[in-house]
Design a protein around this motif. Structure first.
Motif, PDB file in Angstrom:
ATOM      1  N   PHE A   1      -7.243 116.774  45.601  1.00 51.04           N
ATOM      2  CA  PHE A   1      -7.819 117.838  46.430  1.00 51.04           C
ATOM      3  C   PHE A   1      -6.794 118.889  46.828  1.00 51.04           C
ATOM      4  CE2 PHE A   1      -8.783 119.592  50.646  1.00 51.04           C
ATOM      5  CZ  PHE A   1      -9.993 120.224  50.361  1.00 51.04           C
ATOM      6  N   LEU A   2      -5.643 118.470  47.358  1.00 54.20           N
ATOM      7  CA  LEU A   2      -4.664 119.429  47.871  1.00 54.20           C
ATOM      8  C   LEU A   2      -4.070 120.294  46.758  1.00 54.20           C
ATOM      9  CD1 LEU A   2      -3.158 120.633  50.219  1.00 54.20           C
ATOM     10  CD2 LEU A   2      -1.482 118.774  50.077  1.00 54.20           C
ATOM     11  N   PRO A   3      -3.573 119.721  45.644  1.00 58.08           N
ATOM     12  CA  PRO A   3      -3.041 120.604  44.598  1.00 58.08           C
ATOM     13  C   PRO A   3      -4.094 121.525  43.999  1.00 58.08           C
ATOM     14  CG  PRO A   3      -3.038 118.307  43.874  1.00 58.08           C
ATOM     15  CD  PRO A   3      -3.313 118.295  45.328  1.00 58.08           C
ATOM     16  N   LEU A   4      -5.314 121.029  43.831  1.00 61.71           N
ATOM     17  CA  LEU A   4      -6.361 121.894  43.281  1.00 61.71           C
ATOM     18  C   LEU A   4      -6.759 122.979  44.271  1.00 61.71           C
ATOM     19  CD1 LEU A   4      -8.627 119.298  41.429  1.00 61.71           C
ATOM     20  CD2 LEU A   4      -6.989 120.906  40.445  1.00 61.71           C
ATOM     21  N   LEU A   5      -6.710 122.663  45.571  1.00 61.11           N
ATOM     22  CA  LEU A   5      -6.977 123.686  46.586  1.00 61.11           C
ATOM     23  C   LEU A   5      -5.897 124.763  46.550  1.00 61.11           C
ATOM     24  CD1 LEU A   5      -8.586 124.731  49.034  1.00 61.11           C
ATOM     25  CD2 LEU A   5      -7.145 123.277  50.484  1.00 61.11           C
ATOM     26  N   LEU A   6      -4.644 124.363  46.401  1.00 62.38           N
ATOM     27  CA  LEU A   6      -3.554 125.333  46.309  1.00 62.38           C
ATOM     28  C   LEU A   6      -3.733 126.237  45.085  1.00 62.38           C
ATOM     29  CD1 LEU A   6      -0.490 123.080  47.248  1.00 62.38           C
ATOM     30  CD2 LEU A   6      -1.524 124.882  48.637  1.00 62.38           C
TER      31      LEU A   6
END
Length: 331
Positions: A83-88
C-alpha cells in the motif's frame, strides 16, 4: 492455452509496454536538471515527451485494471501489502502530471523552478519504487494461509529489492537519455548522447548484478536465457550510443526493458506472488484468478479493442516523430 495463462502473459505484455514507454518519460524527468541549463532547454526536454507522456500512463491503468479483473486475489494482496510504496508512486504520478500542466501557467522563475523540481523528484521516485516492487514480487513476500501480507514496510526494503530499484533507475535514465538524443537536434542532442554513453557503462554492471542474483536464486532455464538476451542488448547499446546511432540505441535499450520484463514473468510463472512463509501459501495463476466465464468475456474484449489502442498510439508517435531544436522553443 488456458485463459489464466493467457491473461498472465497479457498482463506481462502490458507491464513491458509500460516500462518501455513510461521508462523514457521517467528518464527525461530525472535528467531534466542535467540537460536543462536554462528555461528554454528545460522546455525543449519536456516537449519531447509532452504529446505522449499521458498516453504512456494508460498502459499502467490497463495493467492494473486487467489484474483486478483477471486475478482479483493477486490485486487485493498486492495493493494491500504494498500500500505505502504504491501510494507514493500514485502521488508522484499525480504531482508530475500537474507539474507538466502548470509550470507554464506563470512566467516567474521560482514558480517554474519548483515545478521542474517536482518533475525530477516525481520521476525519480517511481523509477526506483517500481523496481523495488517487482523485486519483492519475484523474491517472494510474507503471505499467510489466507494470502494476506503479514510483513512490514521495511521487509520490502531488502537488498535484492533495493538492487532491483537501482536497476530500474539506471535503465530508465539511460532509456531517457537515448530518447532525448533521438528526439532533439543541436546542443541538446550532443549533450544527451554523451550522457547516454556514460550511463550505459553504469547500467551494464548494475543490471548484470541483478540478473545474476536472480538466476542464482531461481535457476529457471527460460528466465536465464531471456536474461542473457536482455544483457546482450544492453551491452550492444554501449557502442551504439558512442557512435551516435540514436535509433538503434533506442531499439537496444527498449529491447532490454521488454526482454527483462519477459524474463521476470517467465521466472515467476505459475506463481503471481510467491510466499516466503510457506510455498503452499503462494498465489498462483490458478488460485488467484477470476471465474472462467469472466476470463472468457474479458478475452473477447481484449481481442477486439487492443489492436485499436495500439494503432492509435502508434499513429500518435508517427505524428510527433519530428526532431525538436532549441530554435523551436520561443523565448
Amino acid at each position: 492455452m488456458e485463459l489464466t495463462t493467457f491473461w498472465f502473459l497479457l498482463i506481462g505484455v502490458l507491464w513491458a509496454g509500460y516500462f518501455l514507454l513510461e521508462g523514457f518519460d521517467f528518464g527525461v524527468g530525472i535528467l531534466l536538471p542535467v540537460v536543462g541549463v536554462d528555461d528554454r532547454s528545460r522546455r525543449l526536454a519536456i516537449n519531447t515527451i509532452g504529446p505522449v507522456w499521458d498516453g504512456n500512463e494508460v498502459w499502467l491503468l490497463v495493467a492494473g485494471g486487467a489484474t483486478f479483473a483477471a486475478f482479483p486475489e493477486w490485486y487485493a494482496t498486492l495493493f494491500s501489502g504494498f500500500f505505502l510504496p504504491l501510494l507514493l508512486i500514485l502521488v508522484a504520478l499525480i504531482v508530475r502530471g500537474l507539474a507538466f500542466e502548470y509550470r507554464g501557467k506563470r512566467d516567474g522563475v521560482v514558480w517554474r523552478r519548483r515545478w521542474d523540481t517536482s518533475i525530477f523528484v516525481c520521476s525519480l521516485v517511481p523509477a526506483i519504487l517500481w523496481g523495488v516492487a517487482f523485486g519483492n514480487i519475484l523474491r517472494g513476500v510474507e503471505l499467510d494461509a489466507q494470502h494476506e501480507y503479514v510483513g512490514g514496510f521495511f521487509n520490502l526494503l531488502n537488498p535484492y529489492a533495493l538492487l532491483g530499484g537501482l536497476t530500474t533507475l539506471v535503465l530508465f535514465t539511460l532509456h531517457g537519455a537515448v530518447f532525448l538524443a533521438l528526439k532533439t537536434d543541436g546542443p541538446m542532442r550532443e549533450h544527451a548522447g554523451r550522457l547516454a554513453a556514460r550511463l550505459a557503462l553504469l547500467a551494464v554492471p548494475v543490471a548484470a548484478a541483478f540478473l545474476i542474483w536472480t538466476a542464482i536464486t531461481h535457476r529457471d532455464g527460460w528466465g536465464i536465457a531471456l536474461s542473457a538476451v536482455a544483457a546482450a542488448t544492453l551491452v550492444a547499446a554501449i557502442p551504439l550510443t558512442r557512435a551516435r546511432r540514436e535509433g538503434w540505441a533506442f531499439t537496444a535499450t527498449g529491447a532490454t526493458l521488454l526482454i527483462a520484463v519477459a524474463a521476470l514473468f517467465v521466472t515467476l510463472f505459475p506463481d503471481v506472488m510467491p510466499s516466503t512463509v510457506d510455498p503452499a501459501y503462494s498465489l498462483t495463476v490458478h488460485n488467484a484468478s477470476s471465474t472462467p466465464y469472466t476470463l472468457k468475456v474479458m478475452s473477447w474484449v481484449a481481442v477486439c479493442f487492443t489492436p485499436i489502442v495500439l494503432l492509435y498510439q502508434g499513429w500518435t508517435y508517427w505524428v510527433f516523430r519530428k526532431r525538436l531544436k532549441l530554435s523551436d522553443i520561443p523565448a
